[in-house]
Each structure stands twice: as structure tokens, then as C-alpha cells.
Design a protein around this motif. Structure first.
Motif, short mmCIF file in Angstrom:
data_model
loop_
_atom_site.label_atom_id
_atom_site.label_comp_id
_atom_site.label_asym_id
_atom_site.label_seq_id
_atom_site.Cartn_x
_atom_site.Cartn_y
_atom_site.Cartn_z
N ALA A 1 0.84 -1.20 0.00
CA ALA A 1 0.00 0.00 0.00
C ALA A 1 0.87 1.25 0.00
O ALA A 1 0.61 2.21 -0.74
CB ALA A 1 -0.94 -0.01 1.21
N LYS A 2 1.92 1.24 0.80
CA LYS A 2 2.85 2.38 0.83
C LYS A 2 3.53 2.55 -0.52
O LYS A 2 3.68 3.67 -1.03
CB LYS A 2 3.88 2.16 1.93
N PHE A 3 3.93 1.43 -1.14
CA PHE A 3 4.60 1.45 -2.44
C PHE A 3 3.68 2.02 -3.52
O PHE A 3 4.11 2.75 -4.40
CB PHE A 3 5.03 0.03 -2.78
N MET A 4 2.38 1.67 -3.45
CA MET A 4 1.44 2.05 -4.51
C MET A 4 0.84 3.44 -4.32
O MET A 4 0.09 3.91 -5.17
CB MET A 4 0.30 1.03 -4.59
N TYR B 1 1.67 1.10 -13.26
CA TYR B 1 2.99 1.17 -13.89
C TYR B 1 3.89 2.24 -13.27
O TYR B 1 5.09 2.03 -13.10
CB TYR B 1 2.84 1.44 -15.38
N GLY B 2 3.31 3.40 -12.94
CA GLY B 2 4.11 4.50 -12.43
C GLY B 2 4.93 4.15 -11.19
O GLY B 2 6.14 4.39 -11.16
N PRO B 3 4.30 3.59 -10.14
CA PRO B 3 5.09 3.26 -8.94
C PRO B 3 6.22 2.28 -9.21
O PRO B 3 7.23 2.28 -8.51
CB PRO B 3 4.04 2.65 -8.00
N ARG B 4 6.04 1.44 -10.24
CA ARG B 4 7.09 0.46 -10.57
C ARG B 4 8.18 1.06 -11.46
O ARG B 4 9.17 0.39 -11.75
CB ARG B 4 6.45 -0.75 -11.27
N GLY B 5 7.99 2.28 -11.91
CA GLY B 5 8.97 2.92 -12.77
C GLY B 5 9.01 2.34 -14.16
O GLY B 5 10.02 2.44 -14.85
N TRP B 6 7.90 1.74 -14.59
CA TRP B 6 7.86 1.09 -15.90
C TRP B 6 7.52 2.10 -16.99
O TRP B 6 6.58 2.89 -16.85
CB TRP B 6 6.83 -0.02 -15.91
N ASP B 7 8.26 2.04 -18.08
CA ASP B 7 7.90 2.82 -19.26
C ASP B 7 6.54 2.33 -19.77
O ASP B 7 6.32 1.12 -19.90
CB ASP B 7 8.97 2.62 -20.35
#
Length: 296
Positions: free
Chosen positions: A55-58, A115-121
Motif C-alpha cells: 500500500a505504501k509502495f502504490m 505502472y508509475g510506482p514500478r517505474g515502468w515505461d
């Protein structure tokens, strides 16, 4: 003992050993299958510490749009398909458009970006997630659960009225979520979801919504596209049956003459999907009506 009798004795003993060995292997296989099934229904991210950490990550991937006023507001969580909320050419406005419709209904809308929190293009993610190579629906359920946990902490949200809507891959993840077993906290979280809406969800294996018993029984709205080649409407029949078997009241709307992602105005030039403005307007009105109708 004669040689023949001795031979029969040895042969019988060998057969018994083989049968015992086969039985042991069968038990091991059965235990492995049971463990696999249990693990699939009780994934590790449901445990309290991984759940809180996710939850904190997202948190950076959740955007809450609210109507005018102080609130709290009934809130719908919007879970996009594998196309995400942006692509290589710029923003993909589909979720923002549904958020605006939610505001018209007097509801707040939370848009979930996986995708954003994971840093994915976005383009990299779209190709891999849409192909099923990354972040399959079962694992994306963790993102939905994280968003629900974040909303549970937000004073702007009326926690008596929370709904979740998923499109395509988001519908796959949502269909998986309602089959999971969890502890008391998880059950309480899911009990706080009064209704769900699945728009052209992916229902085929490995999606679980049509293959596992549902552990949640609120109201279900299903929107299908008649000319959908990604997920033909008939392919979601078992999902509907599973929902009804759990006690859910299900409404199904099949939009005639449209393709998968018919309500997504930003399409790739080589896409087989076609944006249909008239059908989109109709479905947005139906979405508003769904929000304004008390949960069943």
C-alpha cells in the motif's frame, strides 16, 4: 521352496513395492497440487506486513478526484486495462473520462496506475502486460487491495459506499480478487466493497473468476463488447455462473457492434480495436446510473 515358487514370491514382492512407491508418488503429487491451489488462493501479499508495504509502495499510483464540497464522498476505484493511463504518444484519457462521469454522479473516483510506482515505461509495460508476460491478473490484485487500503485511510471517502470498476486486464484482476481467501482484515476490506463492475474483462485461463469459487457476493455489473475478439462475451459465461453461485446479483450488458476497448479514444494506428463515440456515450450514462443506483 521351489525355484518357481521363489520366483513368484520375488515377483509379488516387487509388485507390492512398485504399488507402494506409486501410492507414495501419488500422495506427493496430490499434496503438491493442494499446496499450489492453497497458495494460489492465499497469496503471500495478503499477509499484513507485505500488504501494508505494498500500500505504501502504490500510494503514488492512486489519484483521487472528488466532487465539490468537503465530503466524505461515495467512491469508485477505477482499474484500467493493460494500456494503462498513458502511452508513448501521451496521456490515455479513458480513466479520467470515467472519473468525470463519476463526478457527475456525485461520486469521487480514484484512478489506479500500476505502472508509475514500478517505474515502468508505459509502452514497455503495455507490450509485456498485455501479452501476459508480466503482472498477470492474480498479482495485480495486490494493487487493487493496496488502493482499497489507501482509500480506507482517506477521510474524503465515505467508507460505507465503495465500489470497484475494472476494464479488460483490470477486470481480470478484479475477477481474481473476488476469489481469494484471506484473514479477517482481508474479509473486512472486501465486505466494504458494495459492488463491482467488469467492462470487457479477460475471463480465459489463467484468469480465476470463472474457474474458482467466489468469496465475495456483492452486486456485479458486466459490460461486454459484441465483436470482442480478445474476450468474446460467451467466454465469460462461467464467471457469471461463479458469481451467481456465490449469491451475487449479476447484470449483463452486451454492447452491439463494438470491439474490445470501444470506449478508449486513444488507439494505436495498427490496432484492431475501434473507438465508438455513440456506444461510449451510452455506456458512460449507464455507468452514472450504476453509481446512482443503490447496491443490490
Amino acid at each position: 521352496m521351489s525355484d518357481e515358487a521363489n520366483h513368484r514370491f520375488r515377483l509379488g514382492s516387487l509388485v507390492k513395492l512398485l504399488l507402494l512407491a506409486a501410492g507414495a508418488v501419488a500422495l506427493l503429487v496430490a499434496a503438491a497440487i493442494a499446496a499450489y491451489v492453497w497458495k494460489g488462493s492465499h497469496p503471500s501479499f495478503l499477509a499484513p506486513q507485505p500488504r501494508a508495504a505494498h500500500a505504501k509502495f502504490m500510494a503514488s499510483g492512486l489519484t483521487l478526484h472528488t466532487p465539490p464540497g468537503a465530503g466524505p464522498f461515495p467512491t469508485v476505484l477505477l482499474v484500467p486495462g493493460c494500456g494503462g493511463i498513458s502511452n508513448g504518444r501521451g496521456p490515455n484519457p479513458i480513466m479520467d473520462e470515467y472519473a468525470q462521469s463519476a463526478l457527475q454522479a456525485g461520486w469521487a473516483a480514484a484512478v489506479l496506475d500500476s505502472y508509475g510506482p514500478r517505474g515502468w515505461d508505459p509502452e514497455w509495460a503495455r507490450r509485456r502486460v498485455c501479452a501476459g508476460a508480466r503482472l498477470q491478473g492474480l498479482f495485480r490484485t495486490a494493487d487493487i487491495l493496496a488502493a482499497l487500503d489507501l482509500l480506507a485511510q482517506d477521510p474524503r471517502v465515505d467508507h460505507r459506499h465503495v465500489r470497484v470498476a475494472g476494464w479488460s486486464h483490470g477486470g481480470w484482476a478484479l475477477g481474481d480478487l473476488v476469489t481469494l481467501h484471506g484473514d479477517e482484515d482481508f474479509q473486512q476490506t472486501m465486505a466494504g466493497v458494495e459492488a463491482i463492475r467488469l467492462t470487457y474483462p479477460f475471463c480465459a485461463p489463467p484468469a480465476r473468476g470463472g474457474r474458482r469459487g467466489w468469496t465475495w457476493s456483492g452486486g456485479v455489473d458486466l459490460v461486454m463488447a459484441q465483436r470482442d475478439v480478445v474476450q468474446p462475451p460467451a467466454g465469460c459465461t462461467r464467471l457469471i455462473e461463479r458469481a451467481k453461485a456465490a449469491g451475487a446479483k449479476v447484470t449483463v450488458m452486451t454492447v452491439p457492434g463494438v470491439t474490445h476497448a470501444f470506449d478508449e479514444r486513444v488507439q494505436s494506428p495498427d490496432s484492431a480495436f475501434r473507438f465508438d463515440p455513440a456506444a461510449t456515450a451510452k455506456v458512460h450514462q449507464q455507468f452514472i446510473g450504476w453509481l446512482q443506483t443503490p447496491a443490490r
